[in-house]
Design a protein around this motif. Structure first.
Motif, mmCIF file in Angstrom:
data_model
loop_
_atom_site.group_PDB
_atom_site.id
_atom_site.type_symbol
_atom_site.label_atom_id
_atom_site.label_comp_id
_atom_site.label_asym_id
_atom_site.label_seq_id
_atom_site.Cartn_x
_atom_site.Cartn_y
_atom_site.Cartn_z
ATOM 1 N N MET A 178 35.835 -43.147 46.444
ATOM 2 C CA MET A 178 36.841 -42.254 46.078
ATOM 3 C C MET A 178 38.174 -43.022 46.423
ATOM 4 S SD MET A 178 38.195 -38.656 48.120
ATOM 5 C CE MET A 178 38.356 -39.509 49.884
ATOM 6 N N SER A 179 38.887 -42.949 45.476
ATOM 7 C CA SER A 179 40.345 -43.828 45.233
ATOM 8 C C SER A 179 41.551 -42.868 44.745
ATOM 9 C CB SER A 179 40.139 -44.950 44.595
ATOM 10 O OG SER A 179 39.786 -44.532 43.036
ATOM 11 N N PHE A 180 42.625 -43.200 44.846
ATOM 12 C CA PHE A 180 43.797 -42.631 44.277
ATOM 13 C C PHE A 180 43.864 -42.566 42.902
ATOM 14 C CE2 PHE A 180 48.448 -42.345 43.165
ATOM 15 C CZ PHE A 180 48.530 -40.883 43.945
ATOM 16 N N ASP A 181 43.273 -43.696 42.007
ATOM 17 C CA ASP A 181 43.291 -43.639 40.806
ATOM 18 C C ASP A 181 42.566 -42.540 40.130
ATOM 19 O OD1 ASP A 181 45.204 -45.926 40.567
ATOM 20 O OD2 ASP A 181 43.703 -47.463 40.853
ATOM 21 N N ILE A 182 41.153 -42.430 40.604
ATOM 22 C CA ILE A 182 40.419 -41.617 40.353
ATOM 23 C C ILE A 182 40.840 -40.069 40.360
ATOM 24 C CG2 ILE A 182 38.138 -40.298 40.703
ATOM 25 C CD1 ILE A 182 37.062 -43.121 41.713
ATOM 26 N N ARG A 242 32.611 -35.624 40.345
ATOM 27 C CA ARG A 242 33.398 -36.185 41.343
ATOM 28 C C ARG A 242 33.915 -34.972 42.228
ATOM 29 N NH1 ARG A 242 33.576 -41.676 42.537
ATOM 30 N NH2 ARG A 242 33.319 -42.823 40.838
ATOM 31 N N GLU A 249 36.905 -35.594 44.928
ATOM 32 C CA GLU A 249 38.235 -35.787 44.488
ATOM 33 C C GLU A 249 38.865 -34.743 43.608
ATOM 34 O OE1 GLU A 249 35.635 -37.827 44.085
ATOM 35 O OE2 GLU A 249 36.126 -39.823 44.344
ATOM 36 N N SER A 282 43.239 -39.927 37.558
ATOM 37 C CA SER A 282 42.258 -39.600 36.397
ATOM 38 C C SER A 282 41.936 -38.047 36.098
ATOM 39 C CB SER A 282 41.478 -40.679 36.244
ATOM 40 O OG SER A 282 40.692 -40.409 35.067
#
Length: 243
Positions: free
Chosen positions: A1-5, A196, A199, A8
């Protein structure tokens, strides 16, 4: 899990999130208004004085009993079960209700059961001397309610009404069981497409938080407007006119 995902997912699906939030707000606002009107009506009916050994008293007792049963049923059962019973129960008898309408009806009836107790408590909290004063100048029960009691009750139950609105924004998520395309149902569809889930629902958490935060702040402003000024300047000395 990342902020970019997360960014997006939000970039790709923001129209769906926005539509889901819009439906959620519509359901919450309309159902709260309907529930407040139902609660107001029930609260007034419950406080009508009964005269012994009269036909009107018998009718009023029957109405009070029916209203009490309604309040107990909707306060004593989960909203998710109520949604299933109302939507699929009516469908079983050939009544096909629009999902959005069914959602507003279910949440409105549920809200009305709670608002009835808020209104009744607000009416009971008013000093009895005001009823006696109204009766002394010839006011009937409904005149007393409209002109004396209810204006004070509105202010007393405003925090509870605002709290109910915020609860309806959050509790509308259970309406996904009847496939109402509110925010939670929309998020499930998005997460089912991109796999996801964490997210997708983090975005939903922030949207719910923004909606409830804004609603609570608007209600605070309304409460302050109804309270009036915090202090009043009282003129104690007669001022000399300026010549």
């Amino acid at each position: 899990m990342s902020f970019d995902i997360i960014l997006s997912i939000l970039k790709e699906n923001w129209p769906s999130y926005l539509q889901g939030a819009y439906i959620t707000l519509l359901i919450a606002v309309f159902s709260t208004i309907i529930g407040a009107l139902i609660g107001l009506l029930i609260g007034v009916v419950h406080t009508i004085p009964l005269r012994k050994k009269s036909f009107k008293a018998v009718i009023l007792k029957i109405i009070n009993f029916i209203l009490t049963v309604y309040v107990e049923i909707f306060r004593g059962t989960p909203m998710i079960v109520q949604a299933m019973v109302v939507f699929y129960g009516l469908y079983a008898y050939g009544i096909e209700m629009d999902r959005f309408v069914a959602a507003v009806v279910v949440v409105g009836l549920n809200t009305g059961a709670y608002m009835a107790e808020y209104v009744r408590g607000g009416i009971v909290s008013i000093d009895k001397g005001q009823y006696e004063a109204a009766a002394a100048i010839g006011m009937g029960h409904f005149q007393t309610m409209v002109h004396v009691i209810l204006p004070q009750v509105f202010r007393n139950i405003l925090p509870a009404t605002g709290n109910q609105l915020i609860m309806n924004i959050k509790d509308s998520a259970v309406l996904s069981v009847i496939s109402v395309t509110e925010l939670f149902f929309t998020t499930k569809s998005i997460a089912g497409a991109n796999f996801r889930f964490a997210e997708s629902f983090i975005i939903t958490c922030f949207i719910y938080l923004i909606m409830t935060f804004i609603a609570s702040r608007i209600l605070r402003v309304i409460e302050k407007k109804m309270d009036g000024q915090d202090a009043y300047q009282v003129q104690t000395k007669k001022e000399e006119p300026i010549l």
